[in-house]
Design a protein around this motif. Sequence first.
Motif, mmCIF file in Angstrom:
data_model
loop_
_atom_site.group_PDB
_atom_site.id
_atom_site.type_symbol
_atom_site.label_atom_id
_atom_site.label_comp_id
_atom_site.label_asym_id
_atom_site.label_seq_id
_atom_site.Cartn_x
_atom_site.Cartn_y
_atom_site.Cartn_z
ATOM 1 N N VAL B 29 -1.337 -1.442 10.052
ATOM 2 C CA VAL B 29 -0.524 -1.009 8.905
ATOM 3 C C VAL B 29 -1.461 -0.504 7.813
ATOM 4 O O VAL B 29 -2.605 -0.921 7.730
ATOM 5 C CB VAL B 29 0.358 -2.144 8.366
ATOM 6 N N PRO B 30 -0.941 0.396 6.945
ATOM 7 C CA PRO B 30 -1.802 0.967 5.912
ATOM 8 C C PRO B 30 -2.443 -0.128 5.062
ATOM 9 O O PRO B 30 -1.782 -1.087 4.678
ATOM 10 C CB PRO B 30 -0.856 1.804 5.063
ATOM 11 N N ALA B 31 -3.726 0.052 4.754
ATOM 12 C CA ALA B 31 -4.453 -0.957 4.013
ATOM 13 C C ALA B 31 -4.015 -1.012 2.552
ATOM 14 O O ALA B 31 -4.029 -2.062 1.939
ATOM 15 C CB ALA B 31 -5.941 -0.646 4.089
ATOM 16 N N ARG B 32 -3.634 0.119 2.011
ATOM 17 C CA ARG B 32 -3.465 0.176 0.572
ATOM 18 C C ARG B 32 -2.037 0.038 0.066
ATOM 19 O O ARG B 32 -1.778 0.132 -1.119
ATOM 20 C CB ARG B 32 -4.073 1.464 0.042
ATOM 21 N N LEU B 33 -1.076 -0.127 0.955
ATOM 22 C CA LEU B 33 0.299 -0.239 0.480
ATOM 23 C C LEU B 33 0.734 -1.688 0.385
ATOM 24 O O LEU B 33 0.224 -2.545 1.097
ATOM 25 C CB LEU B 33 1.243 0.495 1.432
ATOM 26 N N GLY B 49 -5.152 2.090 8.704
ATOM 27 C CA GLY B 49 -5.062 0.620 8.762
ATOM 28 C C GLY B 49 -6.429 -0.039 8.751
ATOM 29 O O GLY B 49 -6.542 -1.232 8.938
ATOM 30 N N VAL B 50 -7.447 0.787 8.549
ATOM 31 C CA VAL B 50 -8.812 0.267 8.550
ATOM 32 C C VAL B 50 -9.468 0.618 7.229
ATOM 33 O O VAL B 50 -9.385 1.755 6.773
ATOM 34 C CB VAL B 50 -9.628 0.912 9.702
ATOM 35 N N ASP B 51 -10.084 -0.363 6.619
ATOM 36 C CA ASP B 51 -10.713 -0.140 5.334
ATOM 37 C C ASP B 51 -12.215 -0.376 5.522
ATOM 38 O O ASP B 51 -12.620 -1.451 5.928
ATOM 39 C CB ASP B 51 -10.076 -1.149 4.359
ATOM 40 N N VAL B 52 -13.012 0.666 5.259
ATOM 41 C CA VAL B 52 -14.451 0.534 5.504
ATOM 42 C C VAL B 52 -15.222 0.596 4.185
ATOM 43 O O VAL B 52 -14.995 1.486 3.369
ATOM 44 C CB VAL B 52 -14.946 1.668 6.436
ATOM 45 N N LYS B 53 -16.077 -0.398 3.970
ATOM 46 C CA LYS B 53 -16.929 -0.367 2.774
ATOM 47 C C LYS B 53 -18.375 -0.287 3.228
ATOM 48 O O LYS B 53 -18.803 -1.031 4.108
ATOM 49 C CB LYS B 53 -16.728 -1.646 1.959
ATOM 50 N N ILE B 61 -15.892 -3.969 7.518
ATOM 51 C CA ILE B 61 -14.676 -3.345 8.039
ATOM 52 C C ILE B 61 -13.518 -4.321 7.883
ATOM 53 O O ILE B 61 -13.573 -5.439 8.390
ATOM 54 C CB ILE B 61 -14.838 -2.985 9.536
ATOM 55 N N ASN B 62 -12.491 -3.930 7.150
ATOM 56 C CA ASN B 62 -11.284 -4.758 7.049
ATOM 57 C C ASN B 62 -10.190 -4.138 7.902
ATOM 58 O O ASN B 62 -9.909 -2.950 7.782
ATOM 59 C CB ASN B 62 -10.810 -4.850 5.597
ATOM 60 N N LEU B 63 -9.594 -4.957 8.767
ATOM 61 C CA LEU B 63 -8.559 -4.447 9.660
ATOM 62 C C LEU B 63 -7.218 -5.068 9.282
ATOM 63 O O LEU B 63 -7.115 -6.282 9.139
ATOM 64 C CB LEU B 63 -8.889 -4.824 11.108
#
Lengths: 543, 113
Positions: B29-33, B49-53, B61-63
């Motif tokens: 699912v979208p990370a930012r909603l 659905g993946v947030d990479v820093k 990596i946040n999943l």
Amino acid sequence: MGKLTLTEFDQLLRGALHNLNRKKDVVNKLNVFPVPDGDTGTNMYLTLKTAVEEVDKKMPQNLKDFGKALCEGALIGGRGNSGVILSQILKGFFESLDALETVDTVRFATALMAASKVAYHAVIKPVEGTILTVVKAVATKAVVISTYEKDFIKFFKDLLDESRISLAKTIDLLPVLKEAGVVDAGGQGFVFLIEGGLNVLKGEKIVEGVQKSFEEEIEQMDKTYSISGKLEYRYDTVILLSGVNIDTGKVNEDLTEFGDSIVVAKAQELTKVHIHSNNPHKVLEYLVQIGNIKDAKIEDMQAEVDEFLKEKQVHNVSVESSLPFSIISIAQGEGFKKIFLNLGVETVIDGGQTMNPSINDILTAITLCKKDFVVVMPNNSNIILAAQEAKKLAKTKTVEIIPTSNVVQAIPAILSFNTEGTFEENMSNALKMLETSHSVSITYSIKKTQLNGLKIKKGDVIGMLDEDIVSKGKNPAEVITNMIKDKNGIFKDAEFIGIYFGKETKAEDTEAVAKAFKEHFPEVEIDIIDGGQPYYYYLISIE
Amino acid sequence: MGKIIISQNSISKLAALAVMECYGVVGLVPARLGDRFLSLLGKENLSRGVDVKIDGKNVTINLYVILQGGIKVSEVANTIISQVSYKMKKLTGIENIDVNVVVRGIRREEYLG
């Protein structure tokens, strides 16, 4: 045999569990996918074991409750990827049977198909060449042959054949398997389950399964007891009862009055009872009314614990570390354990290749440490994750992990610790040490494989530099000589080379290896130490 | 010698593909909603659905995943972490990768037999 009822299903599952237990190491060795951590067999076994134990606890009277108990146990006990998949397979299978009391081959086949569907349903992009592929093939075959084959023994024989054919194909379906030259581990586990089921159908008896799990459980309990000093309950009491109508649930509940660590396990007409109590005579008095006592054993645990603590204290005096923090190191081999204790490591947890300690083992060791700051050295890349989890769970201590991937890396890191420095300074020094040191492991290949351009045969001696296989040969000295030639730069700048020889290493090999190093690097200080580790001929630290 | 540059976007895509093969994961699912707008992503924009820093040499990596119901969540999450970090390290050669799993939802169990 044309129909299966509750009794047969119960035996079938126990037979499958028994067979998997015997062969789980075979499965472990195949494990290269998705992460090559060699635990697939153990995970499948422990998952199914918890499932069968749940059945022992609930004592279901019909097939529906049996399936429910089994699935619940598998859900709670699900360990690792393969364990989770197995829990879904069981769920799909038994939910499909629903309230049926007898199952013929046609119904069995439909249930297998449902199991396959449920298993596939829980992943977006199923990877073929895994346990999923084997389950699907077996289910499809079952549906076809169930139309004419009504006898379960012949039916299972056909399914076993099909599972083996499908398993053999996994190597071509999944490139990772092809490269390593193995079939899928989870798939192999499933084949062993069917095989175990067939053994039971053919009349093989198994009793050992229940007995063994009982022993394991008690061992676990007694272990936690032996650490704590003053015991709340003094006598370890084990009693064997005979009698058909023994309600294990009720016995378990009634016994809570007398003590704790209660285990009641039943196998046919024998029931085994374990309890820690201060009044073992009252336990006997109670149990005599339940059934006939066949055997009883009462042991004074306080005496054992006193003895244990006395030994431990003597040990501690000589190794009390002056560092402001406690160190935990994970190692295999008597030599390494001694080395670590002499270096001031507070606890050495037994573990390493193919035998990873659980998060709980590490957490227990952390909690029992004397100092508030604790450093953990996992000494194996597969254990780092468990150590990190234990760190998160350890509420009472400040924990740092030095991510050592090899046991020899831990030694220079420990030697870098300085009693004057703060915890943070010591940690950053140890990490720096880790970056500049290298480790070489010399072991043998357990299977044919192809890696980094090397064609390796089963039984070849292989050499790893840090985590990569870089050289091979017929004996350790040859492997080291090759490695020295290829990776000269790494050895050239070393100041110290420590050679730790293993449990099964030959003395003449060690001489040859030491000679190879001395010839190439006359300037470097070389030390030969007894590590006593299994699997590895040599572990070499380059500092 | 040259340099290898792997964009944040590429890392997201690789991670999304890796997580899709993890057993028990049925959606990203979208990370930012916010939770109110929870929706399963289609194949084209899975990487949302993946947030990479990226911080120097370290990659986090946040999943954000949806798991199948009736499965042991902790075990699946642990497998995702080890499987995705193993695969990412192998594919990209980046050593310091942290993978975090955020379970955003559980899919209802349904009878399939």
